[in-house]
Design a protein around this motif. Structure first.
Motif, PDB file in Angstrom:
ATOM      1  N   VAL A 166       0.808  -0.932   0.196  1.00  0.00           N
ATOM      2  CA  VAL A 166       0.092  -0.220  -0.119  1.00  0.00           C
ATOM      3  C   VAL A 166       0.726   1.401   0.045  1.00  0.00           C
ATOM      4  N   ALA A 167       0.463   2.356  -0.855  1.00  0.00           N
ATOM      5  CA  ALA A 167       1.803   3.205  -1.128  1.00  0.00           C
ATOM      6  C   ALA A 167       0.507   4.538  -0.983  1.00  0.00           C
ATOM      7  N   LEU A 168       0.823   5.402   0.307  1.00  0.00           N
ATOM      8  CA  LEU A 168      -0.670   6.471   0.002  1.00  0.00           C
ATOM      9  C   LEU A 168       0.157   7.168  -1.208  1.00  0.00           C
ATOM     10  N   ALA A 169      -1.152   7.739  -1.776  1.00  0.00           N
ATOM     11  CA  ALA A 169      -0.903   8.301  -3.314  1.00  0.00           C
ATOM     12  C   ALA A 169      -1.508   9.719  -2.731  1.00  0.00           C
ATOM     13  N   SER A 170      -1.639  10.335  -2.041  1.00  0.00           N
ATOM     14  CA  SER A 170      -1.755  12.095  -1.641  1.00  0.00           C
ATOM     15  C   SER A 170      -2.084  12.279  -0.254  1.00  0.00           C
ATOM     16  N   THR A 171      -1.988  13.371  -0.109  1.00  0.00           N
ATOM     17  CA  THR A 171      -2.255  14.061   1.385  1.00  0.00           C
ATOM     18  C   THR A 171      -2.730  15.503   0.899  1.00  0.00           C
ATOM     19  N   LEU A 172      -3.370  15.675  -0.251  1.00  0.00           N
ATOM     20  CA  LEU A 172      -4.516  16.485  -0.248  1.00  0.00           C
ATOM     21  C   LEU A 172      -5.327  16.144   0.077  1.00  0.00           C
ATOM     22  N   ARG A 173      -5.738  17.097   0.941  1.00  0.00           N
ATOM     23  CA  ARG A 173      -7.367  17.259   1.492  1.00  0.00           C
ATOM     24  C   ARG A 173      -7.912  18.660   0.289  1.00  0.00           C
ATOM     25  N   SER A 174      -9.214  17.512   0.241  1.00  0.00           N
ATOM     26  CA  SER A 174     -10.637  18.261  -0.952  1.00  0.00           C
ATOM     27  C   SER A 174     -11.271  18.575  -0.157  1.00  0.00           C
ATOM     28  N   PHE A 175     -11.126  18.884   1.527  1.00  0.00           N
ATOM     29  CA  PHE A 175     -12.564  19.101   2.895  1.00  0.00           C
ATOM     30  C   PHE A 175     -12.525  20.627   2.460  1.00  0.00           C
ATOM     31  N   VAL A 176     -13.472  21.428   1.489  1.00  0.00           N
ATOM     32  CA  VAL A 176     -13.875  22.897   1.947  1.00  0.00           C
ATOM     33  C   VAL A 176     -15.167  22.706   2.684  1.00  0.00           C
ATOM     34  N   ARG A 177     -15.042  23.238   3.756  1.00  0.00           N
ATOM     35  CA  ARG A 177     -15.998  23.686   5.138  1.00  0.00           C
ATOM     36  C   ARG A 177     -17.141  24.528   4.317  1.00  0.00           C
ATOM     37  N   ASP A 178     -16.437  25.590   3.628  1.00  0.00           N
ATOM     38  CA  ASP A 178     -18.234  26.596   3.062  1.00  0.00           C
ATOM     39  C   ASP A 178     -18.229  26.724   1.445  1.00  0.00           C
ATOM     40  N   PRO A 179     -18.794  26.058   0.794  1.00  0.00           N
ATOM     41  CA  PRO A 179     -18.986  25.757  -0.686  1.00  0.00           C
ATOM     42  C   PRO A 179     -18.774  27.533  -0.941  1.00  0.00           C
ATOM     43  N   GLN A 180     -18.917  28.427  -0.636  1.00  0.00           N
ATOM     44  CA  GLN A 180     -18.473  29.515  -0.865  1.00  0.00           C
ATOM     45  C   GLN A 180     -17.431  30.527  -1.139  1.00  0.00           C
ATOM     46  N   ASP A 181     -16.044  29.478  -0.647  1.00  0.00           N
ATOM     47  CA  ASP A 181     -14.456  30.092  -0.760  1.00  0.00           C
ATOM     48  C   ASP A 181     -13.939  29.291  -1.930  1.00  0.00           C
ATOM     49  N   HIS A 182     -14.704  30.007  -2.527  1.00  0.00           N
ATOM     50  CA  HIS A 182     -13.899  29.821  -4.445  1.00  0.00           C
ATOM     51  C   HIS A 182     -12.202  30.053  -4.127  1.00  0.00           C
ATOM     52  N   LYS A 183     -12.168  30.518  -3.019  1.00  0.00           N
ATOM     53  CA  LYS A 183     -10.198  31.067  -3.856  1.00  0.00           C
ATOM     54  C   LYS A 183      -9.381  29.730  -3.456  1.00  0.00           C
ATOM     55  N   THR A 184      -9.801  28.837  -2.311  1.00  0.00           N
ATOM     56  CA  THR A 184      -9.832  27.783  -1.372  1.00  0.00           C
ATOM     57  C   THR A 184      -9.860  26.364  -2.171  1.00  0.00           C
ATOM     58  N   TRP A 185     -11.063  26.903  -3.071  1.00  0.00           N
ATOM     59  CA  TRP A 185     -11.844  25.551  -3.575  1.00  0.00           C
ATOM     60  C   TRP A 185     -10.723  25.490  -5.170  1.00  0.00           C
ATOM     61  N   LEU A 186     -10.659  26.867  -5.742  1.00  0.00           N
ATOM     62  CA  LEU A 186      -9.408  26.700  -6.563  1.00  0.00           C
ATOM     63  C   LEU A 186      -8.208  26.485  -6.857  1.00  0.00           C
ATOM     64  N   GLU A 187      -7.729  26.232  -5.658  1.00  0.00           N
ATOM     65  CA  GLU A 187      -6.825  26.325  -5.387  1.00  0.00           C
ATOM     66  C   GLU A 187      -6.046  24.758  -4.952  1.00  0.00           C
ATOM     67  N   THR A 188      -7.537  23.776  -4.597  1.00  0.00           N
ATOM     68  CA  THR A 188      -7.282  22.825  -3.935  1.00  0.00           C
ATOM     69  C   THR A 188      -7.620  22.056  -5.447  1.00  0.00           C
ATOM     70  N   THR A 189      -8.882  22.498  -6.456  1.00  0.00           N
ATOM     71  CA  THR A 189      -8.654  21.496  -7.632  1.00  0.00           C
ATOM     72  C   THR A 189      -7.271  22.005  -8.320  1.00  0.00           C
ATOM     73  N   SER A 190      -6.492  22.646  -8.554  1.00  0.00           N
ATOM     74  CA  SER A 190      -5.814  23.147  -9.000  1.00  0.00           C
ATOM     75  C   SER A 190      -4.335  22.188  -8.974  1.00  0.00           C
ATOM     76  N   MET A 191      -4.076  22.185  -7.179  1.00  0.00           N
ATOM     77  CA  MET A 191      -2.843  21.115  -6.253  1.00  0.00           C
ATOM     78  C   MET A 191      -3.155  20.046  -6.708  1.00  0.00           C
ATOM     79  N   ALA A 192      -5.304  19.727  -7.182  1.00  0.00           N
ATOM     80  CA  ALA A 192      -5.045  17.662  -7.117  1.00  0.00           C
ATOM     81  C   ALA A 192      -4.996  17.014  -9.100  1.00  0.00           C
ATOM     82  N   GLN A 193      -5.246  18.866  -9.785  1.00  0.00           N
ATOM     83  CA  GLN A 193      -4.453  18.275 -11.044  1.00  0.00           C
ATOM     84  C   GLN A 193      -3.183  18.134 -11.623  1.00  0.00           C
TER      85      GLN A 193
END
Length: 375
Positions: free
Chosen positions: A38-65
């Motif tokens: 078993v290998a831990l593929a990523s430690t990226l958290r995609s958790f978003v507390r506020d759906p209107q926090d667009h800045k955090t969401w965009l940063e997270t999706t960019s890192m995921a890509q």
């Protein structure tokens, strides 16, 4: 087989204790127990507390890509046989696994996936669609909380498999000796409490939402124990500690805030206590309760999530659907030491026998081999 493991809600390497982290680590241990790498593929958290926090969401999706591209390149050379994602919901969709599995034609396995149809419209609709697409891609879904089945099963693709994986123990809790209270006097001194009164233990992170609601429900129950002689010990910490402390103000029982405890320290306190109590508001699995059962405590828990199917009411613990039921159950256990001991012994036997690492490892091995062979 080589398995890529990912937990978008909280990585198993997190420094913050929680049931989520415990389950993630336990799943990895079970896969390794059955002989897989078993290998831990990523430690990226995609958790978003506020759906209107667009800045955090965009940063997270960019890192995921970026991570998806890098993982795809490494997988083409090093190779993995299957992708395993633990715990995704509209607040923490899997931004990596579905894309990578589609690119490389890899089997996609999910554990604890939840769908909330009421999120299909409104602020969470994008994340909801992502979770729905991930579910439709899955080759097999493991349900840790059977309550998720009603919404998830209709979304499965033709030929996809599913099964229930009961909560299981992958740490020292499973090997706790049957003798109780070996360190009680030391803990009595450390917490400055008398050793000759029943100790009620509650374990949970102090954060807003369901955890805080559980603490408040427990406080309501405890405040009705006006003539009881027990002591309530709260184990946990977090941003809602002030609210938790306020909830237990004017409680007739002495209340001790022991802070966040982990590992051997927490286990030592567990086997020194008498009762585990947790209302389990919004609880999906209930690992803290299962660990207390394995430690031989008499447990009282709400009738929610997977743990409500683990505790056999009146045999291996007591189920308390309401705060009033919790009060009545606690009063019984405080006043009846023989009942505490009987329930505690039965709880330990059930936990160690039916919720072992070995049983989970066999189940996961069958799932993994079946999915890969079918692919």
């Amino acid at each position: 087989m080589r398995v890529a493991f990912y937990a978008p809600m909280k990585p198993p390497t997190s420094n913050h204790p929680s049931g989520d982290r415990t389950i993630g680590r336990s799943l990895i241990a079970a896969l390794e127990q059955s002989g897989h790498s078993v290998a831990l593929a990523s430690t990226l958290r995609s958790f978003v507390r506020d759906p209107q926090d667009h800045k955090t969401w965009l940063e997270t999706t960019s890192m995921a890509q970026t991570e998806t591209v890098a993982l795809a390149d490494r997988s083409r050379t090093g190779g993995i046989d299957a992708w395993f994602t633990y715990h995704l919901s509209y607040k923490a969709p899997d931004l990596i696994g579905p894309v990578l599995c589609a690119r490389l034609s890899l089997p996609y396995i999910l554990a604890e996936a939840s769908l909330a149809p009421k999120r299909a419209r409104g602020l969470w609709s994008l994340q909801h669609r992502m979770v729905e697409q991930a579910v439709r891609m899955a080759d097999h879904i493991l349900f840790l909380n059977p309550a998720d089945e009603a919404c998830v099963l209709p979304a499965l693709k033709a030929g996809a498999g599913y099964s229930r994986l009961p909560p299981f123990l992958a740490n020292s809790c499973a090997s706790t000796p049957c003798e109780r209270c070996p360190n009680r006097l030391a803990w009595a001194s450390r917490l400055d409490i008398p050793a000759d009164r029943p100790w009620i233990l509650a374990v949970g992170m102090m954060r807003p939402g369901d955890k805080l609601m559980s603490y408040r429900s427990l406080a309501h129950s405890a405040k009705c124990l006006t003539s009881a002689s027990a002591i309530l010990i709260l184990v946990g910490d977090g941003e809602a500690r002030t609210e938790v402390r306020a909830a237990f103000a004017d409680c007739p029982l002495p209340v001790v805030l022991a802070g966040a405890l982990e590992g051997d320290d927490l286990q030592s306190l567990r086997v020194s206590a008498d009762i585990h109590a947790w209302p389990a508001v919004g609880e999906a699995v209930g690992m803290a309760t299962l660990e207390s059962m394995a430690a031989g405590l008499a447990v009282v828990t709400g009738r929610q999530g997977a743990i409500a199917r683990v505790v056999v009411d009146g045999e291996t613990g007591l189920l308390a659907p309401t705060a009033e039921d919790m009060t009545a159950a606690l009063r019984r256990l405080i006043d009846m030491p023989d009942l505490r001991r009987t329930l505690g012994r039965a709880a330990r036997q059930q936990a160690v026998t039916n919720h072992s690492l070995q049983a989970a490892a066999m189940h996961l091995d069958r799932v993994l081999r079946g999915v890969v062979a079918k692919r």
